[in-house]
Design a protein around this motif. Sequence first.
Motif: not given
Length: 227
Positions: A218-222
Motif C-alpha cells: 500500500t506504500q505505492e500504487q503498482l
Amino acid sequence: EHDVTLRIANALFAQRNLELQTAYLDAMARRFGAGVRLVDYVANVEAARGAINDWVAEQTEDRIPEILKPGDVSEMTRLALANAIYLKAPWLYPFPEDNTAPGTFRLADGSSIQVPMMQLSESLPYADGDGWAAVELPYVGAELAMLVVVPDELSAFEAGFGPAVLAKIVGSLDTPQVDLWMPSFDIESRADLGELLAALGMPAAFDPSWADFGGITTQEQLFISAV
C-alpha cells in the motif's frame, strides 16, 4: 550419465525499503518457494538488472544469460518476479554420434541449407496428416518427451494451429520404425505478453490508473509494466 534434472525456481526482486504485505510474502513463499531479494532500482537500475540476470543465469546453468535487456527495468520499477525452468535430460534413444553428417534442411522461406544432421533408426511414436508429419522423442524415464512437428508449409500450418490440431496430432501417434534425420539446434525466442494478457481480459493490471495491487503493498500504487 542418465540423471534427469528439472529445476523450477521463483524469486522476487523488490526495491529496498518497499514495504510488502506479510500475507503476500507468505503466499509467495508457501505456493512458489519464492524468497525476496532486495535491489535498488532507484539508485542503480543497471546493478538491479544485473542481479536479476545473474540469478536467472545461475538457475539455468547459463542457458539464459540475460533475461532482462537494457530498458526492461527502470528507476520506476519497484518489484520484479522472475521464474526460471531448467531441464537437462538424455534421450531415451540417443542419436549415435558417428551418425551425424551434413544434410539438407529446408528453411521457412522455402530455401535449403546444409547443416549437421543427427540420424536415428528406432521405434518412435510417429504420425502424419494433412500438411504435417510428427514424431515424439522420449527422454530417459519416458515421463517427458519432445514432440517435433514438421509442416509441409509453415505459414499455412501456423495459421490453423491450435489446441484441436495439437490434440489430433498427439492422438494419432503410433509406434512404427522411424528413420529420423534431425539437425542439431538451438532455440531462442522473446515475446512481450503484456498486450496479449490485456486482450485476454486483464487490461486493468497494466493501467496505472486502474491497477490495484494493494495486496502486495500500500506504500505505492503498482501496475504491471511488462511481462
